[in-house]
Every structure is written in C-alpha cells, then in structure tokens.
Design a protein around this motif. Structure first.
Motif, PDB file in Angstrom:
ATOM      1  N   TYR A  50       4.525 -15.658  -0.929  1.00  0.00           N
ATOM      2  CA  TYR A  50       5.427 -15.406  -2.061  1.00  0.00           C
ATOM      3  C   TYR A  50       4.974 -14.176  -2.850  1.00  0.00           C
ATOM      4  N   ALA A  51       3.705 -14.172  -3.234  1.00  0.00           N
ATOM      5  CA  ALA A  51       3.189 -13.056  -4.026  1.00  0.00           C
ATOM      6  C   ALA A  51       3.192 -11.758  -3.227  1.00  0.00           C
ATOM      7  N   ALA A  52       2.784 -11.837  -1.955  1.00  0.00           N
ATOM      8  CA  ALA A  52       2.734 -10.635  -1.123  1.00  0.00           C
ATOM      9  C   ALA A  52       4.120 -10.012  -0.960  1.00  0.00           C
ATOM     10  N   ILE A  53       5.107 -10.846  -0.661  1.00  0.00           N
ATOM     11  CA  ILE A  53       6.472 -10.346  -0.475  1.00  0.00           C
ATOM     12  C   ILE A  53       7.032  -9.828  -1.789  1.00  0.00           C
ATOM     13  N   GLN A  54       6.777 -10.544  -2.878  1.00  0.00           N
ATOM     14  CA  GLN A  54       7.322 -10.145  -4.181  1.00  0.00           C
ATOM     15  C   GLN A  54       6.819  -8.768  -4.615  1.00  0.00           C
ATOM     16  N   PHE A  55       5.505  -8.576  -4.605  1.00  0.00           N
ATOM     17  CA  PHE A  55       4.952  -7.314  -5.088  1.00  0.00           C
ATOM     18  C   PHE A  55       5.229  -6.155  -4.125  1.00  0.00           C
ATOM     19  N   ALA A  56       5.153  -6.438  -2.816  1.00  0.00           N
ATOM     20  CA  ALA A  56       5.419  -5.374  -1.841  1.00  0.00           C
ATOM     21  C   ALA A  56       6.879  -4.925  -1.909  1.00  0.00           C
ATOM     22  N   SER A  57       7.786  -5.877  -1.991  1.00  0.00           N
ATOM     23  CA  SER A  57       9.208  -5.522  -2.048  1.00  0.00           C
ATOM     24  C   SER A  57       9.551  -4.854  -3.380  1.00  0.00           C
ATOM     25  N   PHE A  58       8.870  -5.252  -4.474  1.00  0.00           N
ATOM     26  CA  PHE A  58       9.116  -4.584  -5.753  1.00  0.00           C
ATOM     27  C   PHE A  58       8.761  -3.109  -5.671  1.00  0.00           C
ATOM     28  N   GLU A  59       7.623  -2.813  -5.064  1.00  0.00           N
ATOM     29  CA  GLU A  59       7.223  -1.412  -4.934  1.00  0.00           C
ATOM     30  C   GLU A  59       8.247  -0.624  -4.106  1.00  0.00           C
ATOM     31  N   LYS A  60       8.757  -1.243  -3.058  1.00  0.00           N
ATOM     32  CA  LYS A  60       9.750  -0.575  -2.213  1.00  0.00           C
ATOM     33  C   LYS A  60      11.049  -0.339  -2.980  1.00  0.00           C
ATOM     34  N   PHE A  61      11.530  -1.380  -3.652  1.00  0.00           N
ATOM     35  CA  PHE A  61      12.779  -1.257  -4.409  1.00  0.00           C
ATOM     36  C   PHE A  61      12.620  -0.284  -5.578  1.00  0.00           C
ATOM     37  N   LYS A  62      11.443  -0.287  -6.214  1.00  0.00           N
ATOM     38  CA  LYS A  62      11.207   0.608  -7.340  1.00  0.00           C
ATOM     39  C   LYS A  62      11.258   2.067  -6.891  1.00  0.00           C
ATOM     40  N   LYS A  63      10.607   2.376  -5.795  1.00  0.00           N
ATOM     41  CA  LYS A  63      10.620   3.747  -5.293  1.00  0.00           C
ATOM     42  C   LYS A  63      12.024   4.166  -4.872  1.00  0.00           C
ATOM     43  N   LEU A  64      12.743   3.235  -4.279  1.00  0.00           N
ATOM     44  CA  LEU A  64      14.106   3.526  -3.839  1.00  0.00           C
ATOM     45  C   LEU A  64      15.025   3.810  -5.020  1.00  0.00           C
ATOM     46  N   LEU A  65      14.953   2.982  -6.045  1.00  0.00           N
ATOM     47  CA  LEU A  65      15.831   3.118  -7.208  1.00  0.00           C
ATOM     48  C   LEU A  65      15.431   4.284  -8.112  1.00  0.00           C
ATOM     49  N   HIS A  66      14.127   4.534  -8.215  1.00  0.00           N
ATOM     50  CA  HIS A  66      13.648   5.605  -9.086  1.00  0.00           C
ATOM     51  C   HIS A  66      13.834   6.975  -8.446  1.00  0.00           C
ATOM     52  N   GLY A  67      14.071   6.993  -7.153  1.00  0.00           N
ATOM     53  CA  GLY A  67      14.210   8.275  -6.473  1.00  0.00           C
ATOM     54  C   GLY A  67      12.921   9.070  -6.427  1.00  0.00           C
ATOM     55  N   GLY A  68      11.807   8.380  -6.459  1.00  0.00           N
ATOM     56  CA  GLY A  68      10.514   9.059  -6.393  1.00  0.00           C
ATOM     57  C   GLY A  68       9.931   9.398  -7.750  1.00  0.00           C
ATOM     58  N   ASP A  69      10.705   9.284  -8.831  1.00  0.00           N
ATOM     59  CA  ASP A  69      10.220   9.577 -10.177  1.00  0.00           C
ATOM     60  C   ASP A  69       9.616   8.323 -10.786  1.00  0.00           C
ATOM     61  N   LEU A  70       8.289   8.188 -10.685  1.00  0.00           N
ATOM     62  CA  LEU A  70       7.614   6.989 -11.175  1.00  0.00           C
ATOM     63  C   LEU A  70       6.826   7.257 -12.451  1.00  0.00           C
ATOM     64  N   THR A  71       7.092   8.384 -13.105  1.00  0.00           N
ATOM     65  CA  THR A  71       6.318   8.741 -14.296  1.00  0.00           C
ATOM     66  C   THR A  71       6.849   8.072 -15.558  1.00  0.00           C
TER      67      THR A  71
END
Length: 265
Positions: A50-71
């Motif tokens: 649960y934790a592994a999938i949650q945090f890994a998928s969050f990082e993927k979705f965050k990068k996708l939605l942010h378009g690479g701008d994580l600042t």
C-alpha cells in the motif's frame, strides 16, 4: 486502536461507545489482550505494498501534472496527484483491507483460519465480487483523504525551514505529516464508516445487509437510524492514530528518498 475503531464503526453491540481506553480495557478483559490485534495479519500484509504503491504513484502523477516544474508547491495539482495515487493503492490492496475489517469485527469467534482460508472461503460462499465489496465508497473516501493529505503535506514541506543542504528537518516533517493526516482523515471520515459497514455487512450479525444501497444510500440510512453522529463513530480515535501514523509515514518516505538518492549518486 484500529480494532477498537472498527468495532465502533460497525456499531458492535458488545462494545458500545465508551471512550478509547475504556473500550480497549473491555476488549482485553473479555477476549484477551491479543484480541486487540485481531486482523493485524491482514494489516501487515497490506501496509508494505500500500505504502510503496501510494508514494511511488504520487511521484509519477506529480511529475506528470507539474510538467517537470517541482519548485513551487502547486496545492491543487498535488491534491489531484494525491487523489489518483490513493485510488491506485486502494484498488491494488483492497481485498486485504476488507479482510482486516472482517477479522477485527468478530467477537468471541473466528470464522477464518488464515488469510488464504479467508479468501478461499469468501470466494466459495460469496463469489469473487465479495473481495471488493465496499470498494466504491473506499475510492470516494480516498479522493479527499489522500488528496488533502498530500496537498497539505507538500505545501507545509515547501514553507518549512530546511537544513543547510536544503533537506526537510525530521521534526518539521513529522509535524507536516501529522497535520496533513489529521486534516485528510477528518474530511473523509464518513466514507470510512460507510466502507466498514459495507465490508462487514452480512458477515457480522449486527451489521444489516442492505442490498442496492450505494454510498449515499448507506449514509442516509445511518443518519436516519443513528443520527449524524453515526457517520463519525470512532473519529476521536483518529485524533490519536492519524497524526502519529501519517507523520511517521511521510517522514520515513522523505528519509528513504534521501537515502536512495544518495545511493543512486
């Protein structure tokens, strides 16, 4: 704490609500101290994926939605990314969550001998779909819970003081995670109660099976028979449990990111 919360959520007549510690004492007195950990085997089996999938998928979705701008913090985009990550991990591990609720709701009895026996018995008696009973309210509840949790955490992390090498201080991480978890749980709690009722309906004799009732139909039934407070049974336990559990989860998540980042270098 988690077992007592499930007993409250499922309206168990053996233990009417009388406060966390008094109920824990009653459970230990009537069923033995180890009974406070009923369903823990399913919890242990579920927590790692649960934790592994949650945090890994969050990082993927965050990068996708942010378009690479994580600042920048981007609260809304983090809310969406957190919701999507929550839905992903809940769906992947849901049968274990359902089984945990069933095991924890039993009093003075033991229907299933093991996790494997439980899944096989449910399949034979109730069919494959029984593994996912209550999934819809779980997904509806995880959207505000995970969304708010990740959004609040990422925002607090962004504005929190950092070390000289721009790392989040452990104490600040714990505080940010605890605050995020408390807010997320409070917002989504009614869905958690409905989820537990549907998961144990027909299995626990005190939980009435209401065919055809969806999430809001069940909410309406609970309000009608128990009042609005019925949707918040066990919430006070979350004020103890959620900040500690979520705070530790987010802190370990940050430490693991730092560790594996250094190893990769």
């Amino acid at each position: 704490m988690d077992r007592v919360k499930i007993l409250f959520q499922t309206n168990n007549p053996h233990y009417p609500y009388s406060g966390l510690f008094r109920t824990m004492y009653s459970v230990a007195k009537h069923e033995g101290v180890l009974s406070l950990w009923k369903g823990n085997s399913a919890t242990v089996a579920r927590v790692l994926p649960y934790a592994a999938i949650q945090f890994a998928s969050f990082e993927k979705f965050k990068k996708l939605l942010h378009g690479g701008d994580l600042t920048a913090p981007h609260p809304f985009l983090n809310l969406v990314a957190g919701s999507l990550a929550g839905m992903t991990c809940v769906t992947a591990t849901y049968p274990l969550d359902l089984l945990r609720a069933r095991l924890a709701s039993e009093v003075n009895s033991r229907t299933y001998k093991s996790l494997v026996h439980a899944f096989w018995t449910m399949y034979k008696v109730e069919g494959f779909r029984s593994w996912f009973r209550g999934l819809v309210p779980s997904l509806q509840g995880i959207i505000p819970y995970a969304g708010v949790s990740f959004s609040v955490y990422e925002t607090l992390k962004y504005y929190s003081p950092k070390t000289k090498d721009k790392r989040l201080q452990t104490v600040n991480g714990l505080f940010s995670g605890a605050t995020a978890g408390l807010m997320g749980q409070t917002v989504s709690y009614p869905w958690d109660v409905v989820r537990r009722r549907l998961q144990t309906a027909g299995f626990s004799p005190h939980v009435e099976f209401l065919p055809g009732r969806g999430t809001f139909g069940m909410m309406s039934y609970i309000v009608k028979t128990e009042g609005v407070k019925g949707l918040y049974k066990g919430l006070s336990i979350n004020f103890w449990k959620a900040p500690i559990g979520t705070g530790i989860s987010f802190t370990v998540y940050e430490l693991c990111k730092t560790f594996f980042g250094e190893v990769k270098k």
